[in-house]
Motif scaffolding. Structure first.
Motif, short mmCIF file in Angstrom:
data_model
loop_
_atom_site.label_atom_id
_atom_site.label_comp_id
_atom_site.label_asym_id
_atom_site.label_seq_id
_atom_site.Cartn_x
_atom_site.Cartn_y
_atom_site.Cartn_z
N ALA A 31 -15.15 -50.53 -26.00
CA ALA A 31 -14.98 -49.15 -25.54
C ALA A 31 -16.34 -48.45 -25.50
CB ALA A 31 -14.00 -48.40 -26.44
N VAL A 32 -17.17 -48.67 -26.51
CA VAL A 32 -18.52 -48.10 -26.51
C VAL A 32 -19.33 -48.69 -25.36
CG1 VAL A 32 -20.69 -47.96 -27.81
CG2 VAL A 32 -18.51 -47.52 -28.96
N TYR A 33 -19.24 -49.99 -25.19
CA TYR A 33 -19.96 -50.65 -24.09
C TYR A 33 -19.59 -50.02 -22.74
CZ TYR A 33 -21.09 -54.15 -20.58
OH TYR A 33 -21.56 -54.78 -19.44
N TRP A 34 -18.29 -49.88 -22.49
CA TRP A 34 -17.85 -49.33 -21.21
C TRP A 34 -18.21 -47.86 -21.07
CZ3 TRP A 34 -17.64 -52.56 -17.62
CH2 TRP A 34 -17.14 -53.84 -17.83
N LEU A 35 -18.19 -47.12 -22.16
CA LEU A 35 -18.62 -45.72 -22.10
C LEU A 35 -20.09 -45.65 -21.66
CD1 LEU A 35 -18.20 -42.70 -22.54
CD2 LEU A 35 -18.84 -43.06 -24.94
N LYS A 36 -20.92 -46.54 -22.21
CA LYS A 36 -22.34 -46.55 -21.82
C LYS A 36 -22.52 -46.95 -20.36
CE LYS A 36 -24.29 -47.56 -26.38
NZ LYS A 36 -25.01 -48.61 -27.17
N ILE A 37 -21.66 -47.80 -19.85
CA ILE A 37 -21.72 -48.16 -18.42
C ILE A 37 -21.33 -46.95 -17.57
CG2 ILE A 37 -20.66 -49.60 -16.60
CD1 ILE A 37 -22.63 -51.13 -18.44
N LEU A 38 -20.29 -46.25 -17.98
CA LEU A 38 -19.79 -45.11 -17.22
C LEU A 38 -20.71 -43.89 -17.34
CD1 LEU A 38 -16.01 -45.39 -18.13
CD2 LEU A 38 -17.09 -46.02 -15.95
N LYS A 39 -21.33 -43.75 -18.52
CA LYS A 39 -22.20 -42.59 -18.79
C LYS A 39 -23.37 -43.06 -19.65
CE LYS A 39 -22.10 -37.83 -20.60
NZ LYS A 39 -22.84 -37.21 -19.55
N CYS A 46 -19.87 -38.62 -28.29
CA CYS A 46 -19.03 -39.41 -27.39
C CYS A 46 -18.96 -40.87 -27.85
CB CYS A 46 -19.55 -39.34 -25.96
SG CYS A 46 -19.21 -37.79 -25.14
N LEU A 47 -20.10 -41.43 -28.20
CA LEU A 47 -20.12 -42.81 -28.66
C LEU A 47 -19.31 -42.97 -29.95
CD1 LEU A 47 -23.88 -43.53 -27.94
CD2 LEU A 47 -21.93 -44.38 -26.63
N SER A 48 -19.42 -41.98 -30.83
CA SER A 48 -18.66 -42.01 -32.09
C SER A 48 -17.16 -41.95 -31.83
CB SER A 48 -19.09 -40.85 -32.98
OG SER A 48 -20.45 -40.97 -33.35
N ALA A 49 -16.76 -41.10 -30.90
CA ALA A 49 -15.34 -40.99 -30.56
C ALA A 49 -14.84 -42.27 -29.91
CB ALA A 49 -15.11 -39.79 -29.65
N ALA A 50 -15.65 -42.86 -29.05
CA ALA A 50 -15.24 -44.11 -28.39
C ALA A 50 -15.01 -45.20 -29.43
CB ALA A 50 -16.28 -44.55 -27.37
N TYR A 51 -15.86 -45.27 -30.44
CA TYR A 51 -15.71 -46.33 -31.44
C TYR A 51 -14.53 -46.06 -32.38
CZ TYR A 51 -16.76 -50.27 -34.35
OH TYR A 51 -16.66 -51.48 -34.99
N SER A 52 -14.27 -44.81 -32.67
CA SER A 52 -13.27 -44.49 -33.69
C SER A 52 -11.96 -43.94 -33.14
CB SER A 52 -13.86 -43.48 -34.68
OG SER A 52 -14.22 -42.28 -34.04
N HIS A 53 -11.75 -44.01 -31.83
CA HIS A 53 -10.59 -43.36 -31.22
C HIS A 53 -9.24 -43.83 -31.77
CE1 HIS A 53 -10.96 -46.95 -28.64
NE2 HIS A 53 -9.66 -46.82 -28.43
N ASP A 54 -9.15 -45.06 -32.24
CA ASP A 54 -7.88 -45.58 -32.76
C ASP A 54 -7.87 -45.72 -34.29
OD1 ASP A 54 -6.50 -45.77 -30.35
OD2 ASP A 54 -7.10 -47.84 -29.99
N ILE A 55 -8.67 -44.95 -35.00
CA ILE A 55 -8.77 -45.07 -36.46
C ILE A 55 -7.41 -44.90 -37.13
CG2 ILE A 55 -9.41 -42.62 -36.75
CD1 ILE A 55 -10.58 -45.62 -38.94
N GLU A 56 -6.54 -44.14 -36.54
CA GLU A 56 -5.20 -43.92 -37.12
C GLU A 56 -4.48 -45.24 -37.37
OE1 GLU A 56 -0.90 -44.00 -36.58
OE2 GLU A 56 -2.37 -44.53 -35.03
N ARG A 57 -4.73 -46.24 -36.55
CA ARG A 57 -4.05 -47.53 -36.70
C ARG A 57 -4.36 -48.20 -38.04
NH1 ARG A 57 -4.67 -50.16 -30.68
NH2 ARG A 57 -3.45 -48.55 -29.65
N ALA A 58 -5.52 -47.92 -38.59
CA ALA A 58 -5.89 -48.51 -39.88
C ALA A 58 -5.13 -47.86 -41.03
CB ALA A 58 -7.39 -48.37 -40.13
N PHE A 59 -4.50 -46.72 -40.78
CA PHE A 59 -3.81 -45.97 -41.83
C PHE A 59 -2.29 -45.94 -41.64
CE2 PHE A 59 -8.13 -44.55 -41.90
CZ PHE A 59 -8.39 -44.33 -43.24
N ARG A 60 -1.75 -46.72 -40.73
CA ARG A 60 -0.32 -46.66 -40.43
C ARG A 60 0.55 -47.17 -41.56
NH1 ARG A 60 0.05 -48.40 -34.12
NH2 ARG A 60 -0.74 -46.43 -33.31
N GLY A 61 0.18 -48.26 -42.16
CA GLY A 61 0.99 -48.82 -43.24
C GLY A 61 2.42 -49.04 -42.80
N GLU A 62 3.35 -48.45 -43.51
CA GLU A 62 4.78 -48.62 -43.23
C GLU A 62 5.18 -48.03 -41.88
OE1 GLU A 62 7.21 -50.39 -44.92
OE2 GLU A 62 5.40 -51.14 -45.89
#
Length: 177
Positions: A31-39, A46-62
């Protein structure tokens, strides 16, 4: 890129802790790679958001079990998942004394990474979609989880991931995938 590196380490650690690193970290790198290609001049937020956009998935648990068989366009995925991710990263950045304007920008980008809105939000969404569409491992896992819903459900996901891409350049990149 002080905060990007902090976020990357945090995301990597949390997905490793959740035993999902092998499923997700390549997606974030791409996602970071493609963001750099696009912009090519994308800023650290922006780069931080691209890398961490799905952080919620690490906290889903049950919660993960309760999502099995749910449609990817349901409110959980389009609203709650990005909102929770934005909250997790905002809290992390605040604990690490990031400037409030940086926290706010990253949070807003993550909170809108599924639906877009502004040019930068659309770029994060587009980079996320391209990264999904190119990742054979991610696609195989999606198909495996969705197989019981039928071919139409699988087709709908791929159509949606492609159709939600906003930038013509991003569509051109994604088309072969």
């Amino acid at each position: 890129m002080k905060y990007f590196d902090l976020i990357k380490n945090f995301v990597d650690q949390e997905f490793t802790r959740a035993q999902r690193a092998h499923h997700e970290l390549n997606h974030f790198d791409r996602a970071v790679y493609w963001l750099k290609i696009l912009k090519p001049d994308a800023d650290e937020a922006c780069l931080s958001a691209a890398y961490s956009h799905d952080i919620e998935r690490a906290f889903r648990g049950e919660t993960e079990k309760s999502l099995e068989g749910k449609n990817f366009q349901e409110e959980y995925y389009t609203k709650q998942h990005p909102k929770k991710g934005a909250e997790i990263i905002a809290e992390f950045l605040a604990e690490n004394n990031a400037p409030l304007d940086f926290i706010n920008k990253v949070s807003v980008l993550i909170a809108n990474h599924e639906t877009g809105g502004t040019d930068e939000q659309n770029l994060i969404k587009d980079a996320d979609s391209i990264s999904f569409l190119e990742d054979k491992g991610k696609i195989d896992r999606f198909i495996e989880r969705t197989a019981l819903q039928g071919k139409e459900a699988i087709k709908n996901k791929f159509d949606w991931m492609f159709d939600c891409i906003t930038a013509p350049k991003a569509k051109e990149i994604a088309r072969p995938f």
